[in-house]
Design a protein around this motif. Structure first.
Motif, PDB file in Angstrom:
ATOM      1  N   MET A   1       0.826  -1.185   0.000  1.00 13.23           N
ATOM      2  CA  MET A   1       0.000   0.000   0.000  1.00 13.23           C
ATOM      3  C   MET A   1       0.865   1.242   0.000  1.00 13.23           C
ATOM      4  O   MET A   1       1.832   1.316   0.725  1.00 13.23           O
ATOM      5  N   ALA A   2       0.557   2.152  -0.841  1.00 14.52           N
ATOM      6  CA  ALA A   2       1.303   3.412  -0.851  1.00 14.52           C
ATOM      7  C   ALA A   2       0.637   4.399   0.074  1.00 14.52           C
ATOM      8  O   ALA A   2      -0.573   4.451   0.191  1.00 14.52           O
ATOM      9  N   SER A 261      -2.406   3.985   9.925  1.00  6.39           N
ATOM     10  CA  SER A 261      -3.704   3.533   9.421  1.00  6.39           C
ATOM     11  C   SER A 261      -4.177   2.179   9.927  1.00  6.39           C
ATOM     12  O   SER A 261      -5.229   1.716   9.506  1.00  6.39           O
ATOM     13  N   HIS A 262      -3.397   1.525  10.792  1.00  6.95           N
ATOM     14  CA  HIS A 262      -3.788   0.175  11.189  1.00  6.95           C
ATOM     15  C   HIS A 262      -3.789  -0.021  12.703  1.00  6.95           C
ATOM     16  O   HIS A 262      -2.986  -0.795  13.235  1.00  6.95           O
ATOM     17  N   PRO A 263      -4.668   0.683  13.428  1.00 10.07           N
ATOM     18  CA  PRO A 263      -4.844   0.349  14.841  1.00 10.07           C
ATOM     19  C   PRO A 263      -5.225  -1.129  14.955  1.00 10.07           C
ATOM     20  O   PRO A 263      -5.942  -1.663  14.106  1.00 10.07           O
ATOM     21  N   SER A 310       7.011   3.839   9.412  1.00 16.42           N
ATOM     22  CA  SER A 310       6.428   2.605   9.921  1.00 16.42           C
ATOM     23  C   SER A 310       4.913   2.739   9.828  1.00 16.42           C
ATOM     24  O   SER A 310       4.331   3.677  10.365  1.00 16.42           O
ATOM     25  N   HIS A 311       4.293   1.796   9.153  1.00 21.26           N
ATOM     26  CA  HIS A 311       2.881   1.947   8.783  1.00 21.26           C
ATOM     27  C   HIS A 311       1.956   1.078   9.626  1.00 21.26           C
ATOM     28  O   HIS A 311       0.803   1.406   9.830  1.00 21.26           O
ATOM     29  N   GLU A 312       2.469  -0.037  10.099  1.00 19.33           N
ATOM     30  CA  GLU A 312       1.592  -0.980  10.796  1.00 19.33           C
ATOM     31  C   GLU A 312       2.294  -1.549  12.014  1.00 19.33           C
ATOM     32  O   GLU A 312       3.486  -1.852  11.982  1.00 19.33           O
ATOM     33  N   PHE A 374       5.899  -2.569   4.785  1.00 23.71           N
ATOM     34  CA  PHE A 374       4.708  -1.771   5.046  1.00 23.71           C
ATOM     35  C   PHE A 374       3.738  -2.507   5.962  1.00 23.71           C
ATOM     36  O   PHE A 374       3.174  -1.933   6.861  1.00 23.71           O
ATOM     37  N   HIS A 375       3.523  -3.789   5.656  1.00 19.96           N
ATOM     38  CA  HIS A 375       2.476  -4.516   6.367  1.00 19.96           C
ATOM     39  C   HIS A 375       3.000  -5.785   7.035  1.00 19.96           C
ATOM     40  O   HIS A 375       3.974  -6.377   6.585  1.00 19.96           O
ATOM     41  N   ILE A 376       2.315  -6.150   8.086  1.00 23.16           N
ATOM     42  CA  ILE A 376       2.640  -7.365   8.829  1.00 23.16           C
ATOM     43  C   ILE A 376       1.538  -8.382   8.538  1.00 23.16           C
ATOM     44  O   ILE A 376       0.366  -8.113   8.785  1.00 23.16           O
ATOM     45  N   PHE A 468      -7.443   1.314  -1.333  1.00 20.71           N
ATOM     46  CA  PHE A 468      -6.578   0.648  -0.364  1.00 20.71           C
ATOM     47  C   PHE A 468      -7.331  -0.435   0.415  1.00 20.71           C
ATOM     48  O   PHE A 468      -7.844  -1.364  -0.165  1.00 20.71           O
ATOM     49  N   HIS A 469      -7.434  -0.227   1.704  1.00 12.27           N
ATOM     50  CA  HIS A 469      -7.868  -1.319   2.579  1.00 12.27           C
ATOM     51  C   HIS A 469      -9.387  -1.372   2.765  1.00 12.27           C
ATOM     52  O   HIS A 469     -10.077  -0.364   2.644  1.00 12.27           O
ATOM     53  N   GLY A 470      -9.838  -2.593   3.128  1.00 12.63           N
ATOM     54  CA  GLY A 470     -11.249  -2.804   3.409  1.00 12.63           C
ATOM     55  C   GLY A 470     -11.421  -3.544   4.718  1.00 12.63           C
ATOM     56  O   GLY A 470     -10.459  -3.978   5.352  1.00 12.63           O
TER      57      GLY A 470
END
Ligand SMILES: [Fe+2]
Length: 479
Positions: A1-2, A261-263, A310-312, A374-376, A468-470
């Motif tokens: 994801m950008a 963006s990812h609580p 750090s995004h997630e 970006f993501h875990i 992006f995310h859903g």
């Protein structure tokens, strides 16, 4: 994801908008480093024609608008044919009934709503701004957040009512520009260095935010509520049935920055773990919200020595997992005409494991091969997984066919089987766009036959731009 890199430069503010700052406030807002720019802006403005003192006293916001209108020209950035599905769509209004084009919803599919977030520029195009200081332009991640939702309701034992609706996330900055009926925030993420810095400053003193609150990256559910979020502000609560924006969740004012963006809801305890990054110290802060959502119970500076993109954050029952990777953030690069983000091959990448309520000294770091993460995908503690140390990761592929591209994929747990069937009890739901027909469908894919044909394909009444995310928010069972 950008993700919009400049979003990092926007500090979260729990203040509501005031678009009429006083002139004193205006002068104080300008840092010494920016005063030469300010002087240049004033020099270019035909101030002699304006009774500045009276005008400023009555409506200094108007002066700022005159300043920007006089110096800046907003220009549409057209979409090339190869990027036509990045172009925005209109709100469809009332929800529209849709049906399965192929297949049918399987037994055990839950009632609920499948929502995906993505950028959708409010004025039909991404904007660029031309001024004597140079050019700045919006990047494709900067469209205002629009939610696309598919509502699944049972109409009988095996019949379904499925409907589609889309709606903007109405942040304060979205409403401000809508009220003005024209682009108002000067693009500030990309462009000539001096123009970028001036854009940030002018946005801040004129509109009380250095950039728009995009709200376009992700959606998540917590305690039965739906939230939209992006990297540069706080979560916005959304009515899951109407998609109406209900307000900002500011954690009672105890969280003084944006959230990434990812609580994450912690397994077991139900606490919400949040993270915020910034271009200045503290570079990365972790927070823990109480399981009832009412209180920010913990906030800790992890004490990184450099800014990191750090995004997630990952969570297990007892630990928070932090990614300190090689994609660093360095604002000083902007003044040199460089980009905010830097892939630093010399920087060690590492993962930090900290107890849920730990402090900086409690983090145990594990160095890994230099990477940009970006993501875990998943996190677990020893003993969590069956068959540990055997085939720890299973990789399967689902191919959508030529010219089809998906976004917003989510796992939909089988109704009532979340505990019983484990990870294999459910489906992947995803938005799929066909570049040739320019149509968008939602596909439902059985995870037990992941490489096979979808069990259902649902055609949507309008195309859905790439995003992006859903999330899938199951309807609570009636007691
Ligand atoms: Fe993401």
């Amino acid at each position: 994801m950008a993700v919009s890199p400049f979003a990092l430069g926007v500090n979260a503010s729990t203040n509501r908008h005031s678009i009429s700052p006083t002139f004193d406030h205006l002068k104080k807002s300008i840092s010494p480093a920016l005063k030469p720019i300010w002087k240049e802006l004033l020099r270019q403005l035909p101030l002699k024609k304006i009774d500045v003192s009276n005008t400023v006293k009555k409506a200094s916001g108007v002066v700022l608008d005159v300043l920007v209108d006089g110096l800046y020209r907003f220009v549409d950035q057209p979409y090339p044919p190869s990027q036509k599905n990045f172009a925005p769509v209109q709100e469809i209004g009332e929800a529209v009934e849709v049906a399965c084009l192929e297949g049918e919803l399987p037994a055990g599919f839950p009632e609920g709503v499948f929502v995906r977030n993505g950028p959708n520029p409010q004025f039909g195009c991404l904007q660029a701004a031309v001024s004597p200081l140079g050019l700045t332009n919006e990047t494709w991640v900067e469209g205002e957040g629009m939610l696309h939702a598919l509502f699944f309701k049972k109409a009988g034992d095996s019949d379904w009512s499925i409907s589609y609706k889309n709606r903007y996330v109405e942040s304060e900055t979205f409403k401000l520009e809508k009220q003005r009926n024209k682009p108002s925030f000067i693009p500030a993420i990309e462009g000539d260095p001096l123009a970028v810095i001036a854009a940030f400053s002018l946005n801040k003193i004129r509109l009380n935010a250095d950039n728009k609150f995009l709200c376009n990256t992700s959606v998540f559910e917590y305690l039965g509520k739906l939230y939209a979020i992006s990297e540069n502000y706080l979560p916005h609560e959304i009515n899951s049935q109407t998609l109406e924006t209900l307000g900002v969740w500011d954690f009672n004012g105890d969280w003084d920055r944006a959230c990434t963006s990812h609580p994450k809801r912690a397994p077991g305890s139900g606490e919400l773990v949040i993270m915020g990054i910034d271009i200045k110290k503290p570079f990365l802060v972790v927070g823990v919200v109480s399981a009832d959502g009412k209180e920010l119970r913990h906030k800790v500076d992890v004490e990184l020595d450099k800014g990191v993109f750090s995004h997630e954050i990952g969570v297990t029952q007892r630990y928070n997992i932090i990614v300190d990777q090689s994609l660093s953030v360095d604002i000083s690069r902007l003044a040199k005409g460089g980009q905010l983000l830097k892939y630093d091959k010399e920087k060690k990448s590492r993962f930090g494991v900290m107890p849920r309520y730990g402090d900086a000294g409690s983090v145990r770091w594990f160095e890994v091969e230099t990477c940009s993460t970006f993501h875990i995908l998943n996190t677990c503690e020893d003993g969590d997984e069956e068959g540990e140390n055997e085939q720890a990761v299973k990789v399967e592929y689902h191919k959508f066919g030529e010219s089809n591209y998906c976004s917003g994929s989510v796992f939909v747990a089988k109704d009532g089987s979340v505990e019983g069937d484990g990870e294999d009890g459910g489906w992947i739901a995803t938005f799929v766009h066909n570049e040739v027909s320019d149509e968008t469908q939602v596909h439902i894919i059985d995870v037990k036959d992941f490489e096979g044909e979808p069990v259902a394909k649902i055609r949507l009444p309008q195309r859905v731009p790439y995003g992006f995310h859903g999330t899938f928010m199951a309807t609570p069972k009636k007691q």
